[in-house]
Scaffold this motif. Structure first.
Motif, PDB file in Angstrom:
ATOM      1  N   LYS A 144       0.858  -1.179   0.000  1.00  0.00           N
ATOM      2  CA  LYS A 144       0.000   0.000   0.000  1.00  0.00           C
ATOM      3  C   LYS A 144       0.898   1.234   0.000  1.00  0.00           C
ATOM      4  O   LYS A 144       1.803   1.357   0.828  1.00  0.00           O
ATOM      5  N   THR A 145       0.643   2.127  -0.932  1.00  0.00           N
ATOM      6  CA  THR A 145       1.549   3.249  -1.162  1.00  0.00           C
ATOM      7  C   THR A 145       0.862   4.593  -0.968  1.00  0.00           C
ATOM      8  O   THR A 145      -0.304   4.763  -1.308  1.00  0.00           O
ATOM      9  N   ASP A 149      -7.051  -1.905  -3.915  1.00  0.00           N
ATOM     10  CA  ASP A 149      -7.886  -1.001  -3.136  1.00  0.00           C
ATOM     11  C   ASP A 149      -8.448  -1.626  -1.870  1.00  0.00           C
ATOM     12  O   ASP A 149      -8.665  -0.920  -0.877  1.00  0.00           O
ATOM     13  N   ASN A 150      -8.710  -2.935  -1.890  1.00  0.00           N
ATOM     14  CA  ASN A 150      -9.342  -3.538  -0.715  1.00  0.00           C
ATOM     15  C   ASN A 150      -8.494  -4.597  -0.017  1.00  0.00           C
ATOM     16  O   ASN A 150      -8.965  -5.275   0.886  1.00  0.00           O
ATOM     17  N   ILE A 151      -7.237  -4.737  -0.430  1.00  0.00           N
ATOM     18  CA  ILE A 151      -6.401  -5.814   0.111  1.00  0.00           C
ATOM     19  C   ILE A 151      -6.178  -5.672   1.617  1.00  0.00           C
ATOM     20  O   ILE A 151      -6.030  -6.672   2.327  1.00  0.00           O
ATOM     21  N   THR A 152      -6.193  -4.435   2.135  1.00  0.00           N
ATOM     22  CA  THR A 152      -5.990  -4.252   3.565  1.00  0.00           C
ATOM     23  C   THR A 152      -7.221  -4.633   4.390  1.00  0.00           C
ATOM     24  O   THR A 152      -7.160  -4.631   5.622  1.00  0.00           O
ATOM     25  N   ASP A 153      -8.319  -4.977   3.717  1.00  0.00           N
ATOM     26  CA  ASP A 153      -9.505  -5.464   4.425  1.00  0.00           C
ATOM     27  C   ASP A 153      -9.324  -6.913   4.866  1.00  0.00           C
ATOM     28  O   ASP A 153     -10.155  -7.450   5.613  1.00  0.00           O
ATOM     29  N   TYR A 154      -8.274  -7.540   4.373  1.00  0.00           N
ATOM     30  CA  TYR A 154      -8.008  -8.947   4.682  1.00  0.00           C
ATOM     31  C   TYR A 154      -6.733  -9.069   5.512  1.00  0.00           C
ATOM     32  O   TYR A 154      -5.779  -8.323   5.313  1.00  0.00           O
ATOM     33  N   THR A 155      -6.739 -10.001   6.436  1.00  0.00           N
ATOM     34  CA  THR A 155      -5.558 -10.221   7.264  1.00  0.00           C
ATOM     35  C   THR A 155      -4.497 -10.965   6.453  1.00  0.00           C
ATOM     36  O   THR A 155      -4.829 -11.660   5.483  1.00  0.00           O
ATOM     37  N   PRO A 156      -3.227 -10.836   6.830  1.00  0.00           N
ATOM     38  CA  PRO A 156      -2.173 -11.594   6.143  1.00  0.00           C
ATOM     39  C   PRO A 156      -2.447 -13.096   6.170  1.00  0.00           C
ATOM     40  O   PRO A 156      -2.156 -13.807   5.207  1.00  0.00           O
TER      41      PRO A 156
END
Length: 216
Positions: free
Chosen positions: A45-46, A114-121
């Motif tokens: 994320k940038t 855009d939504n990848i941070t909605d998911y945990t690693p």
């Protein structure tokens, strides 16, 4: 004209290391890493922080595309860094998932930049069927990728300016989502620097503490 621009921007500016470095290593990382067979790197994320005057020539949509490209550039650079280590025999029994495969697998689940941070690693690792996921955040006041730098140099007058970047990257275990490794560092560079330069400088010393690349 194109040849002149190409010559100018193929020049690589060497990053100056900032004294502020934070590195965390899980005490069990070495043992856990021995069980890992494949890892994946997801887009970082940038955030590109431009001055108000520069934003007058950059709308939200263009800035978003720029940040997305930068995040994917860091992902690709990190993948390339691991591939080089593997070629040198420094990644024993470990595979790194091709970013194209990573992107395709995430897309099937409607997961994107855009939504990848909605998911945990942990969730991402399981979807990608890997043993660990490398993710992170990247913040800069100017883009690192050559194409974006050239474009902004022409439009916004970035020529010759020094830039700074902060990278915060993490390795999470797929099985339980535990943080295995985290590296946060600030570096300084110049227009024409690339994501590859950034990752090489960041990992030069940090790799000595990264279980996947440690010397036995």
């Amino acid at each position: 004209m194109k040849k002149i621009l190409f010559s100018i921007f193929t020049f690589i500016f060497i990053f100056n290391l900032n004294a502020q470095t934070n590195l965390y290593e899980n005490p069990e990382f070495d043992e856990i890493a021995k069980t890992h067979k494949i890892i994946a790197v997801v887009p970082f994320k940038t955030q590109v922080k431009l001055r108000p005057k520069q934003m007058k020539d950059m709308d939200d949509e263009k800035l978003h595309r720029l940040e997305k490209a930068e995040g994917e550039g860091i992902q690709t650079a990190m993948y390339s860094w691991f591939l080089k280590r593997k070629k040198r025999g420094k990644l024993k029994n470990l595979e790194v998932q091709d970013p194209k495969v990573t992107t395709a697998l995430l897309k099937r689940k409607n997961i994107n930049y855009d939504n990848i941070t909605d998911y945990t690693p942990q969730e991402l690792a399981k979807l990608l069927e890997v043993d660990a996921v490398i993710s992170g955040e990247f913040e800069t006041n100017k883009p690192m990728s050559e194409g974006a730098s050239v474009a902004l140099g022409l439009v916004l007058g970035f020529w010759g300016s020094t830039n700074s970047a902060i990278v915060n990257m993490s390795v999470h275990n797929a099985e339980d989502g535990v943080l295995l490794w985290n590296y946060n560092k600030k570096v300084r560079g110049s227009i024409g620097s690339s994501p590859e330069d950034l990752i090489n400088i960041l990992m030069r010393k940090a790799s000595r503490r990264l279980a996947y690349t440690k010397s036995n």
